[in-house]
Scaffold this motif. Sequence first.
Motif, PDB file in Angstrom:
ATOM      1  N   LEU A 148       0.857  -1.222  -0.172  1.00  0.00           N
ATOM      2  CA  LEU A 148       0.213  -0.501  -0.365  1.00  0.00           C
ATOM      3  C   LEU A 148       0.918   0.441   0.158  1.00  0.00           C
ATOM      4  N   ASP A 149       0.215   1.689  -0.737  1.00  0.00           N
ATOM      5  CA  ASP A 149       1.184   3.482  -0.476  1.00  0.00           C
ATOM      6  C   ASP A 149       0.751   3.920  -0.459  1.00  0.00           C
ATOM      7  N   GLY A 150       0.740   4.323   1.161  1.00  0.00           N
ATOM      8  CA  GLY A 150       0.215   5.305   1.890  1.00  0.00           C
ATOM      9  C   GLY A 150      -0.194   6.719   2.377  1.00  0.00           C
ATOM     10  N   ASP A 151      -1.158   7.522   2.910  1.00  0.00           N
ATOM     11  CA  ASP A 151      -0.631   8.452   3.345  1.00  0.00           C
ATOM     12  C   ASP A 151      -0.081   9.133   4.525  1.00  0.00           C
ATOM     13  N   ALA A 152       0.149  10.519   4.903  1.00  0.00           N
ATOM     14  CA  ALA A 152       1.141  10.395   6.309  1.00  0.00           C
ATOM     15  C   ALA A 152       0.112  10.016   6.952  1.00  0.00           C
ATOM     16  N   VAL A 153       0.585   9.143   8.508  1.00  0.00           N
ATOM     17  CA  VAL A 153      -0.690   8.737   9.389  1.00  0.00           C
ATOM     18  C   VAL A 153      -0.382   9.778  10.510  1.00  0.00           C
ATOM     19  N   PRO A 154      -0.768  10.997  10.904  1.00  0.00           N
ATOM     20  CA  PRO A 154      -0.478  12.159  12.144  1.00  0.00           C
ATOM     21  C   PRO A 154      -0.171  10.921  13.766  1.00  0.00           C
ATOM     22  N   GLY A 155       1.075  10.902  13.972  1.00  0.00           N
ATOM     23  CA  GLY A 155       1.435  10.291  15.158  1.00  0.00           C
ATOM     24  C   GLY A 155       2.025   8.714  15.039  1.00  0.00           C
ATOM     25  N   PHE A 156       2.222   8.131  13.845  1.00  0.00           N
ATOM     26  CA  PHE A 156       2.173   6.915  14.041  1.00  0.00           C
ATOM     27  C   PHE A 156       2.994   7.044  12.005  1.00  0.00           C
ATOM     28  N   MET A 157       2.849   7.195  10.988  1.00  0.00           N
ATOM     29  CA  MET A 157       4.471   6.892  10.706  1.00  0.00           C
ATOM     30  C   MET A 157       4.452   8.212   8.991  1.00  0.00           C
ATOM     31  N   ASP A 158       5.273   9.020   8.615  1.00  0.00           N
ATOM     32  CA  ASP A 158       5.097   9.665   7.532  1.00  0.00           C
ATOM     33  C   ASP A 158       4.371   8.768   5.780  1.00  0.00           C
ATOM     34  N   ALA A 159       4.350   9.576   5.256  1.00  0.00           N
ATOM     35  CA  ALA A 159       3.722   8.646   3.927  1.00  0.00           C
ATOM     36  C   ALA A 159       4.549   8.101   3.807  1.00  0.00           C
ATOM     37  N   MET A 160       4.621   6.366   3.510  1.00  0.00           N
ATOM     38  CA  MET A 160       5.210   5.291   2.415  1.00  0.00           C
ATOM     39  C   MET A 160       4.914   3.768   2.047  1.00  0.00           C
ATOM     40  N   THR A 161       5.737   3.628   1.063  1.00  0.00           N
ATOM     41  CA  THR A 161       5.129   2.230   0.779  1.00  0.00           C
ATOM     42  C   THR A 161       5.396   1.482   1.608  1.00  0.00           C
ATOM     43  N   MET A 162       4.612   0.713   1.738  1.00  0.00           N
ATOM     44  CA  MET A 162       4.906  -0.925   2.665  1.00  0.00           C
ATOM     45  C   MET A 162       4.463  -2.137   2.615  1.00  0.00           C
ATOM     46  N   PRO A 163       4.442  -2.775   2.865  1.00  0.00           N
ATOM     47  CA  PRO A 163       3.372  -4.362   2.286  1.00  0.00           C
ATOM     48  C   PRO A 163       3.418  -4.662   3.680  1.00  0.00           C
ATOM     49  N   TYR A 164       1.801  -5.748   3.691  1.00  0.00           N
ATOM     50  CA  TYR A 164       0.778  -6.191   4.680  1.00  0.00           C
ATOM     51  C   TYR A 164       0.829  -7.480   4.770  1.00  0.00           C
ATOM     52  N   LYS A 165       1.045  -7.931   5.444  1.00  0.00           N
ATOM     53  CA  LYS A 165       0.417  -9.765   4.956  1.00  0.00           C
ATOM     54  C   LYS A 165      -1.315  -9.835   5.077  1.00  0.00           C
ATOM     55  N   LEU A 166      -1.906 -10.718   4.353  1.00  0.00           N
ATOM     56  CA  LEU A 166      -2.982 -10.382   4.116  1.00  0.00           C
ATOM     57  C   LEU A 166      -3.446 -11.842   5.558  1.00  0.00           C
ATOM     58  N   LYS A 167      -4.098 -12.266   6.745  1.00  0.00           N
ATOM     59  CA  LYS A 167      -4.133 -13.374   7.136  1.00  0.00           C
ATOM     60  C   LYS A 167      -5.710 -13.965   6.023  1.00  0.00           C
ATOM     61  N   ASP A 168      -6.344 -13.464   5.310  1.00  0.00           N
ATOM     62  CA  ASP A 168      -7.105 -13.681   5.162  1.00  0.00           C
ATOM     63  C   ASP A 168      -6.569 -13.715   3.742  1.00  0.00           C
ATOM     64  N   PRO A 169      -6.284 -14.751   2.675  1.00  0.00           N
ATOM     65  CA  PRO A 169      -5.301 -15.021   1.249  1.00  0.00           C
ATOM     66  C   PRO A 169      -6.455 -14.329   0.193  1.00  0.00           C
ATOM     67  N   MET A 170      -7.473 -15.103   0.519  1.00  0.00           N
ATOM     68  CA  MET A 170      -8.703 -14.832  -0.381  1.00  0.00           C
ATOM     69  C   MET A 170      -9.213 -13.347  -0.798  1.00  0.00           C
ATOM     70  N   VAL A 171      -8.783 -12.410   0.669  1.00  0.00           N
ATOM     71  CA  VAL A 171      -8.823 -11.318  -0.004  1.00  0.00           C
ATOM     72  C   VAL A 171      -8.070 -10.242  -0.769  1.00  0.00           C
ATOM     73  N   ALA A 172      -7.144 -11.061  -1.653  1.00  0.00           N
ATOM     74  CA  ALA A 172      -6.388 -10.756  -2.466  1.00  0.00           C
ATOM     75  C   ALA A 172      -7.198 -10.427  -3.856  1.00  0.00           C
ATOM     76  N   THR A 173      -7.765 -11.604  -3.664  1.00  0.00           N
ATOM     77  CA  THR A 173      -8.597 -11.284  -4.965  1.00  0.00           C
ATOM     78  C   THR A 173      -9.745  -9.686  -5.973  1.00  0.00           C
ATOM     79  N   GLU A 174     -10.089  -8.871  -4.436  1.00  0.00           N
ATOM     80  CA  GLU A 174     -10.039  -8.036  -4.652  1.00  0.00           C
ATOM     81  C   GLU A 174      -9.832  -6.760  -4.020  1.00  0.00           C
ATOM     82  N   LEU A 175      -8.738  -6.479  -4.303  1.00  0.00           N
ATOM     83  CA  LEU A 175      -8.067  -5.812  -3.979  1.00  0.00           C
ATOM     84  C   LEU A 175      -6.765  -5.629  -5.283  1.00  0.00           C
ATOM     85  N   HIS A 176      -6.532  -4.336  -6.027  1.00  0.00           N
ATOM     86  CA  HIS A 176      -6.060  -4.425  -7.112  1.00  0.00           C
ATOM     87  C   HIS A 176      -5.343  -2.820  -7.025  1.00  0.00           C
ATOM     88  N   PRO A 177      -4.001  -3.272  -8.045  1.00  0.00           N
ATOM     89  CA  PRO A 177      -3.529  -2.291  -8.142  1.00  0.00           C
ATOM     90  C   PRO A 177      -3.812  -0.822  -8.182  1.00  0.00           C
TER      91      PRO A 177
END
Length: 296
Positions: free
Chosen positions: A52-81
């Motif tokens: 995810l190319d995420g916007d800045a989150v005040p109090g947590f982190m600056d804007a950055m791109t980072m990978p997230y592990k899907l606990k339910d792998p089936m959801v990957a089919t619903e998310l697209h670039p």
Amino acid sequence: MPRKALFVLLFVALLSGCRKSSAPTSESSTAAQATFQIRGKVVSTDASHVTLDGDAVPGFMDAMTMPYKLKDPMVATELHPGDRITATILADKDGSDFANVRLDNVVIVSQARPDYVPAVQYNVPKAGDSVPDFKLLNQSNQTIHLAQFKGKVLLLTFIYTRCPFADFCVRMSRNFAEVDKALAADPALYQQTHLLSISFDPAYDTPKVLRSYGGAYTGLYTKEKFLHWDFAAPTEKELPALTQYFDVGITGSGKTLSHSLSTVLIGKDGKIVAWYPNNEWKPVDVVAQMKQAAGA
């Protein structure tokens, strides 16, 4: 047919890059939980990960791109670039650090393309699968291939030597060092096992670089003979097939690469015994599984 606008899922990602401090943290069940809201654009997906190319989150982190592990792998089919999402970040707070980061209440607010078909299909390693005979160039400038380890129990993982994250490549290499030491304490088991760290950055991780990196983790430095633990990389041409088979998602270029984790235990017959898709596995547990796979 348009997809529903709302998908709820749970992501689990232990990435030190999203902490306020780069120091490793302990994962305590008593840690306080913090919540934040994030918006961002999906960069890529594979069978079980979303970057995810995420916007800045005040109090947590600056804007950055980072990978997230899907606990339910089936959801990957619903998310697209290109999809834009909002989500709730849940994180365990330990002092000034955050750990056990995951996304909840994910909402697709803008769909990039209906019925999108990803260009790359990632394999999810499963017990019993036969592993292809991938070829690599090791720290001794020798070509090795996975089939040559048949007859031994092989534990392999993926790293790149410039990785700055304590909970990713550094942790995998430290874990492997613990496994190597534990196996060496049992000479009979040691002879029946082998370790392999595979770099997905072959342009930088030359045999010379891998030899220096590997010697540092074994603790023998220039005296290391690499008889039990190889450090190797595929060619640029063979890299995609290798990483896709072992479900290693990689984004970015140059010095900093965002990537998922994949550690695989392969039996004497060349078939997968177990797959560890995160950094939560313990060396002592893996050593026990290796011993069982070796029939020792």
